[in-house]
Write a protein that holds these residues in place. Sequence first.
Motif, mmCIF file in Angstrom:
data_model
loop_
_atom_site.group_PDB
_atom_site.id
_atom_site.type_symbol
_atom_site.label_atom_id
_atom_site.label_comp_id
_atom_site.label_asym_id
_atom_site.label_seq_id
_atom_site.Cartn_x
_atom_site.Cartn_y
_atom_site.Cartn_z
ATOM 1 N N ILE A 49 0.848 -1.202 0.000
ATOM 2 C CA ILE A 49 0.000 0.000 0.000
ATOM 3 C C ILE A 49 0.876 1.243 0.000
ATOM 4 O O ILE A 49 2.045 1.182 0.339
ATOM 5 C CB ILE A 49 -0.926 0.069 1.237
ATOM 6 N N GLY A 50 0.294 2.358 -0.347
ATOM 7 C CA GLY A 50 0.954 3.623 -0.105
ATOM 8 C C GLY A 50 0.899 3.882 1.391
ATOM 9 O O GLY A 50 -0.159 3.778 1.999
ATOM 10 N N TYR A 51 2.010 4.184 1.991
ATOM 11 C CA TYR A 51 2.074 4.334 3.442
ATOM 12 C C TYR A 51 2.910 5.573 3.724
ATOM 13 O O TYR A 51 4.115 5.586 3.447
ATOM 14 C CB TYR A 51 2.736 3.082 4.029
ATOM 15 N N PRO A 52 2.314 6.639 4.226
ATOM 16 C CA PRO A 52 3.010 7.913 4.360
ATOM 17 C C PRO A 52 4.215 7.838 5.288
ATOM 18 O O PRO A 52 4.233 7.091 6.254
ATOM 19 C CB PRO A 52 1.943 8.853 4.931
ATOM 20 N N GLY A 53 5.223 8.606 4.942
ATOM 21 C CA GLY A 53 6.389 8.734 5.784
ATOM 22 C C GLY A 53 7.408 7.613 5.643
ATOM 23 O O GLY A 53 8.342 7.536 6.427
ATOM 24 N N THR A 54 7.250 6.728 4.658
ATOM 25 C CA THR A 54 8.182 5.607 4.532
ATOM 26 C C THR A 54 9.259 5.838 3.485
ATOM 27 O O THR A 54 10.225 5.081 3.421
ATOM 28 C CB THR A 54 7.446 4.288 4.208
ATOM 29 N N GLY A 55 9.101 6.844 2.654
ATOM 30 C CA GLY A 55 10.132 7.214 1.687
ATOM 31 C C GLY A 55 10.658 6.051 0.872
ATOM 32 O O GLY A 55 9.902 5.244 0.343
ATOM 33 N N GLY A 56 11.974 5.946 0.799
ATOM 34 C CA GLY A 56 12.622 4.913 0.004
ATOM 35 C C GLY A 56 12.385 3.506 0.520
ATOM 36 O O GLY A 56 12.479 2.540 -0.228
ATOM 37 N N PHE A 57 12.072 3.365 1.818
ATOM 38 C CA PHE A 57 11.797 2.044 2.370
ATOM 39 C C PHE A 57 10.595 1.404 1.679
ATOM 40 O O PHE A 57 10.617 0.229 1.327
ATOM 41 C CB PHE A 57 11.563 2.132 3.882
ATOM 42 N N GLY A 58 9.530 2.188 1.469
ATOM 43 C CA GLY A 58 8.346 1.679 0.777
ATOM 44 C C GLY A 58 8.662 1.260 -0.641
ATOM 45 O O GLY A 58 8.214 0.212 -1.121
ATOM 46 N N VAL A 59 9.459 2.050 -1.315
ATOM 47 C CA VAL A 59 9.871 1.734 -2.687
ATOM 48 C C VAL A 59 10.678 0.431 -2.708
ATOM 49 O O VAL A 59 10.487 -0.422 -3.566
ATOM 50 C CB VAL A 59 10.687 2.898 -3.295
ATOM 51 N N ALA A 60 11.579 0.272 -1.746
ATOM 52 C CA ALA A 60 12.393 -0.949 -1.670
ATOM 53 C C ALA A 60 11.515 -2.167 -1.436
ATOM 54 O O ALA A 60 11.741 -3.228 -2.044
ATOM 55 C CB ALA A 60 13.435 -0.817 -0.574
ATOM 56 N N CYS A 61 10.507 -2.048 -0.572
ATOM 57 C CA CYS A 61 9.590 -3.173 -0.330
ATOM 58 C C CYS A 61 8.865 -3.558 -1.623
ATOM 59 O O CYS A 61 8.737 -4.747 -1.942
ATOM 60 C CB CYS A 61 8.571 -2.814 0.748
ATOM 61 N N CYS A 62 8.395 -2.573 -2.367
ATOM 62 C CA CYS A 62 7.723 -2.836 -3.651
ATOM 63 C C CYS A 62 8.673 -3.524 -4.622
ATOM 64 O O CYS A 62 8.283 -4.472 -5.322
ATOM 65 C CB CYS A 62 7.197 -1.542 -4.258
ATOM 66 N N ALA A 63 9.911 -3.061 -4.673
ATOM 67 C CA ALA A 63 10.895 -3.648 -5.582
ATOM 68 C C ALA A 63 11.184 -5.098 -5.220
ATOM 69 O O ALA A 63 11.260 -5.970 -6.103
ATOM 70 C CB ALA A 63 12.182 -2.824 -5.564
ATOM 71 N N ILE A 64 11.326 -5.395 -3.949
ATOM 72 C CA ILE A 64 11.599 -6.765 -3.514
ATOM 73 C C ILE A 64 10.423 -7.670 -3.850
ATOM 74 O O ILE A 64 10.603 -8.797 -4.321
ATOM 75 C CB ILE A 64 11.937 -6.802 -2.007
ATOM 76 N N GLU A 65 9.203 -7.205 -3.630
ATOM 77 C CA GLU A 65 8.031 -8.019 -3.951
ATOM 78 C C GLU A 65 7.944 -8.288 -5.449
ATOM 79 O O GLU A 65 7.640 -9.414 -5.879
ATOM 80 C CB GLU A 65 6.761 -7.359 -3.415
ATOM 81 N N SER A 66 8.227 -7.298 -6.255
ATOM 82 C CA SER A 66 8.217 -7.484 -7.708
ATOM 83 C C SER A 66 9.327 -8.437 -8.137
ATOM 84 O O SER A 66 9.117 -9.314 -8.983
ATOM 85 C CB SER A 66 8.375 -6.126 -8.401
ATOM 86 N N PHE A 67 10.509 -8.272 -7.577
ATOM 87 C CA PHE A 67 11.624 -9.162 -7.891
ATOM 88 C C PHE A 67 11.272 -10.605 -7.531
ATOM 89 O O PHE A 67 11.566 -11.533 -8.307
ATOM 90 C CB PHE A 67 12.892 -8.723 -7.149
ATOM 91 N N SER A 68 10.639 -10.820 -6.386
ATOM 92 C CA SER A 68 10.252 -12.174 -5.971
ATOM 93 C C SER A 68 9.310 -12.819 -6.981
ATOM 94 O O SER A 68 9.470 -13.992 -7.328
ATOM 95 C CB SER A 68 9.591 -12.142 -4.588
ATOM 96 N N ARG A 69 8.329 -12.053 -7.463
ATOM 97 C CA ARG A 69 7.401 -12.587 -8.471
ATOM 98 C C ARG A 69 8.142 -12.962 -9.752
ATOM 99 O O ARG A 69 7.925 -14.028 -10.329
ATOM 100 C CB ARG A 69 6.315 -11.565 -8.799
ATOM 101 N N ASN A 70 9.021 -12.080 -10.190
ATOM 102 C CA ASN A 70 9.754 -12.345 -11.425
ATOM 103 C C ASN A 70 10.740 -13.497 -11.273
ATOM 104 O O ASN A 70 10.891 -14.315 -12.183
ATOM 105 C CB ASN A 70 10.471 -11.077 -11.900
ATOM 106 N N LEU A 71 11.404 -13.574 -10.131
ATOM 107 C CA LEU A 71 12.324 -14.678 -9.885
ATOM 108 C C LEU A 71 11.568 -16.004 -9.879
ATOM 109 O O LEU A 71 12.051 -17.010 -10.417
ATOM 110 C CB LEU A 71 13.073 -14.466 -8.564
ATOM 111 N N ALA A 72 10.373 -16.006 -9.302
ATOM 112 C CA ALA A 72 9.544 -17.222 -9.305
ATOM 113 C C ALA A 72 9.230 -17.661 -10.726
ATOM 114 O O ALA A 72 9.252 -18.862 -11.033
ATOM 115 C CB ALA A 72 8.249 -16.975 -8.527
#
Length: 166
Positions: free
Chosen positions: A33-56
């Motif tokens: 989700i969009g979660y205020p105040g998380t900055g780059g951490f939120g972006v990193a979480c999204c990237a890891i989740e996307s990478f996991s799907r693609n790696l699978a």
Amino acid sequence: MQSQFLTGTAAGRIMSRQGKGVILSLTATPGGIGYPGTGGFGVACCAIESFSRNLASELGRSGVRVVNIRSGGSPDSRVFLDAFSSIGNELAAQIIGTMEGDTMLKKLPKMLDIANTAVFAASDWAAMITGTTIDVTGGTTSALNYKTSQDTAFIPPFISPKNSGF
């Protein structure tokens, strides 16, 4: 993300040769989700989740599963305990209360909840689960208390008011 990529692909090569394996990753609520105040951490979480799907999708034909676990933050984790030790019990309780209020279950997962999910995801009971994120947030994906009104202009600290468009 670089560490996820390097370790995930290295483990994937070995597991592919074996014809089996499970790669687990861990993210947090901002990955879903969009979660205020998380900055780059939120972006990193999204990237890891996307990478996991693609790696699978890359490793599935070799018998390797890739599963991500999204945690809502565990107040009994070392990260929380260390952070809260410096701000005092009253403020820590207020922060935890707000976070719990943002969940559908009105409580946050404990470390044992995350560990149990990891054991399940790596087990044969989850043999057909891959390329997905298991949400262990207590239901924070609705961002229940993060609705803003027109009366409030919230600008996260990592966004410059000059460039924010607010």
